[in-house]
Design a protein around this motif. Structure first.
Motif, PDB file in Angstrom:
ATOM      1  N   MET A   1       0.820  -1.224   0.000  1.00 54.78           N
ATOM      2  CA  MET A   1       0.000   0.000   0.000  1.00 54.78           C
ATOM      3  C   MET A   1       0.854   1.275   0.000  1.00 54.78           C
ATOM      4  O   MET A   1       0.497   2.272  -0.597  1.00 54.78           O
ATOM      5  CB  MET A   1      -0.938   0.001   1.214  1.00 54.78           C
ATOM      6  CG  MET A   1      -1.937   1.141   1.231  1.00 54.78           C
ATOM      7  SD  MET A   1      -3.082   1.033   2.616  1.00 54.78           S
ATOM      8  CE  MET A   1      -4.026  -0.418   2.152  1.00 54.78           C
ATOM      9  N   ILE A   2       1.949   1.206   0.711  1.00 60.38           N
ATOM     10  CA  ILE A   2       2.804   2.407   0.768  1.00 60.38           C
ATOM     11  C   ILE A   2       4.180   2.157   0.151  1.00 60.38           C
ATOM     12  O   ILE A   2       5.137   2.875   0.430  1.00 60.38           O
ATOM     13  CB  ILE A   2       2.958   2.897   2.216  1.00 60.38           C
ATOM     14  CG1 ILE A   2       3.662   1.838   3.068  1.00 60.38           C
ATOM     15  CG2 ILE A   2       1.640   3.338   2.801  1.00 60.38           C
ATOM     16  CD1 ILE A   2       4.072   2.359   4.428  1.00 60.38           C
ATOM     17  N   SER A   3       4.280   1.142  -0.676  1.00 61.15           N
ATOM     18  CA  SER A   3       5.577   0.825  -1.296  1.00 61.15           C
ATOM     19  C   SER A   3       6.084   1.971  -2.166  1.00 61.15           C
ATOM     20  O   SER A   3       7.282   2.272  -2.195  1.00 61.15           O
ATOM     21  CB  SER A   3       5.460  -0.453  -2.131  1.00 61.15           C
ATOM     22  OG  SER A   3       4.459  -0.308  -3.133  1.00 61.15           O
ATOM     23  N   ASN A   4       5.166   2.626  -2.883  1.00 62.82           N
ATOM     24  CA  ASN A   4       5.565   3.760  -3.729  1.00 62.82           C
ATOM     25  C   ASN A   4       6.089   4.918  -2.884  1.00 62.82           C
ATOM     26  O   ASN A   4       7.051   5.600  -3.257  1.00 62.82           O
ATOM     27  CB  ASN A   4       4.379   4.234  -4.569  1.00 62.82           C
ATOM     28  CG  ASN A   4       4.034   3.253  -5.673  1.00 62.82           C
ATOM     29  OD1 ASN A   4       4.899   2.500  -6.132  1.00 62.82           O
ATOM     30  ND2 ASN A   4       2.775   3.244  -6.094  1.00 62.82           N
ATOM     31  N   VAL A   9      10.443   8.344  -1.045  1.00 60.98           N
ATOM     32  CA  VAL A   9      11.148   8.971   0.082  1.00 60.98           C
ATOM     33  C   VAL A   9      12.631   8.610   0.052  1.00 60.98           C
ATOM     34  O   VAL A   9      13.496   9.451   0.321  1.00 60.98           O
ATOM     35  CB  VAL A   9      10.504   8.552   1.427  1.00 60.98           C
ATOM     36  CG1 VAL A   9      11.391   8.972   2.599  1.00 60.98           C
ATOM     37  CG2 VAL A   9       9.129   9.185   1.566  1.00 60.98           C
ATOM     38  N   GLU A  10      12.932   7.375  -0.287  1.00 58.37           N
ATOM     39  CA  GLU A  10      14.340   6.966  -0.398  1.00 58.37           C
ATOM     40  C   GLU A  10      15.041   7.740  -1.510  1.00 58.37           C
ATOM     41  O   GLU A  10      16.194   8.148  -1.377  1.00 58.37           O
ATOM     42  CB  GLU A  10      14.419   5.459  -0.663  1.00 58.37           C
ATOM     43  CG  GLU A  10      14.061   4.617   0.548  1.00 58.37           C
ATOM     44  CD  GLU A  10      14.045   3.132   0.231  1.00 58.37           C
ATOM     45  OE1 GLU A  10      14.274   2.772  -0.953  1.00 58.37           O
ATOM     46  OE2 GLU A  10      13.793   2.331   1.157  1.00 58.37           O
ATOM     47  N   ARG A  11      14.321   7.939  -2.608  1.00 61.24           N
ATOM     48  CA  ARG A  11      14.873   8.704  -3.732  1.00 61.24           C
ATOM     49  C   ARG A  11      15.104  10.163  -3.321  1.00 61.24           C
ATOM     50  O   ARG A  11      16.132  10.762  -3.638  1.00 61.24           O
ATOM     51  CB  ARG A  11      13.898   8.628  -4.913  1.00 61.24           C
ATOM     52  CG  ARG A  11      14.507   9.113  -6.234  1.00 61.24           C
ATOM     53  CD  ARG A  11      13.534   8.940  -7.390  1.00 61.24           C
ATOM     54  NE  ARG A  11      13.223   7.536  -7.633  1.00 61.24           N
ATOM     55  CZ  ARG A  11      12.040   6.978  -7.440  1.00 61.24           C
ATOM     56  NH1 ARG A  11      11.029   7.708  -6.980  1.00 61.24           N
ATOM     57  NH2 ARG A  11      11.840   5.700  -7.689  1.00 61.24           N
ATOM     58  N   ILE A  12      14.145  10.719  -2.604  1.00 61.90           N
ATOM     59  CA  ILE A  12      14.270  12.102  -2.121  1.00 61.90           C
ATOM     60  C   ILE A  12      15.440  12.221  -1.150  1.00 61.90           C
ATOM     61  O   ILE A  12      16.207  13.187  -1.184  1.00 61.90           O
ATOM     62  CB  ILE A  12      12.958  12.554  -1.440  1.00 61.90           C
ATOM     63  CG1 ILE A  12      11.850  12.700  -2.488  1.00 61.90           C
ATOM     64  CG2 ILE A  12      13.156  13.875  -0.697  1.00 61.90           C
ATOM     65  CD1 ILE A  12      10.464  12.868  -1.901  1.00 61.90           C
ATOM     66  N   ASN A  13      15.591  11.230  -0.299  1.00 58.87           N
ATOM     67  CA  ASN A  13      16.689  11.227   0.676  1.00 58.87           C
ATOM     68  C   ASN A  13      18.044  11.235  -0.030  1.00 58.87           C
ATOM     69  O   ASN A  13      18.951  11.987   0.347  1.00 58.87           O
ATOM     70  CB  ASN A  13      16.560  10.001   1.583  1.00 58.87           C
ATOM     71  CG  ASN A  13      17.665   9.962   2.626  1.00 58.87           C
ATOM     72  OD1 ASN A  13      17.805  10.872   3.429  1.00 58.87           O
ATOM     73  ND2 ASN A  13      18.464   8.907   2.603  1.00 58.87           N
TER      74      ASN A  13
END
Length: 215
Positions: A1-4, A9-13
């Motif tokens: 459900m929140i995989s995207n 968030v990892e990409r933003i980090n």
């Protein structure tokens, strides 16, 4: 459900971590470039040509390196160092009786170029005062005209102060410097004329005294 969400968030980090690392490196590196340019300006006033060339070249290489690192998102962190570089490079060109380098030649931003040229007006004032102290006013008029022309060419950009923060303030400071130099040159001319008249009067007195003794 929140995989995207997790992936984004990892990409933003990763993105902001990269920005922060580049930012810290640029801030430290441009500080070194600023110091090199300051040393170059001191060397120029001290007539140490080779030393000033060396410091300007080192600063240019650093700025080229960090300009690439800054990409499109961190260029603003180069502004202060670039301004100092423009100031040092322009002053060196003036001392060498060469044309002031173009923005393209110096590879700096438009804001840095304009601000650096205005800062150079203060260094030209210093050159003029040094020349007056050593040589009098005979060789300072071209320098005074130059600082006035730099101001006059840049002044129309004052309407863009909201896009170039601090521009109007630098223009105001430059105007004050120019008027100070004008007053100094005028006063020095008056002083020179007065000294000449006093010397002429003393010669007449001495001549009259010698003629009187001869009789």
């Amino acid at each position: 459900m929140i995989s995207n969400v997790q992936l984004d968030v990892e990409r933003i980090n990763r993105k902001f971590k990269d920005i922060e690392e580049r930012r810290n490196t640029i801030i430290k590196g441009t500080r070194d470039a600023t110091i090199l340019c300051s040393k170059a300006i001191v060397s120029i006033h001290s007539h140490k040509k080779n030393e000033s060339i060396e410091n300007i070249d080192k600063a240019k290489k650093l700025l080229q390196q960090f300009k690439k690192m800054g990409k499109d998102d961190l260029q603003r962190y180069l502004y202060i160092a670039e301004q100092e570089f423009v100031e040092a490079s322009s002053l060196f060109s003036l001392v060498e009786n060469s044309s002031i380098p173009s923005m393209k030649t110096l590879e700096v931003s438009d804001i840095s170029y304009v601000m650096g040229l205005l800062d150079c007006i203060g260094e030209i004032k210093r050159m003029i005062i040094d020349k007056i102290r050593i040589e009098g006013t005979s060789n300072v008029h071209s320098l005074f005209e130059l600082m006035d022309k730099i101001y006059g060419i840049i002044y129309p950009l004052a309407v863009y102060d909201n896009l170039m923060p601090g521009l109007r303030k630098k223009l105001d400071v430059s105007r004050i410097l120019i008027e100070n130099v004008r007053a100094i040159i005028t006063e020095e001319k008056r002083r020179s004329i007065m000294i000449e008249k006093i010397q002429e009067f003393e010669k007449r007195i001495n001549t009259l005294s010698e003629n009187t003794k001869g009789k």
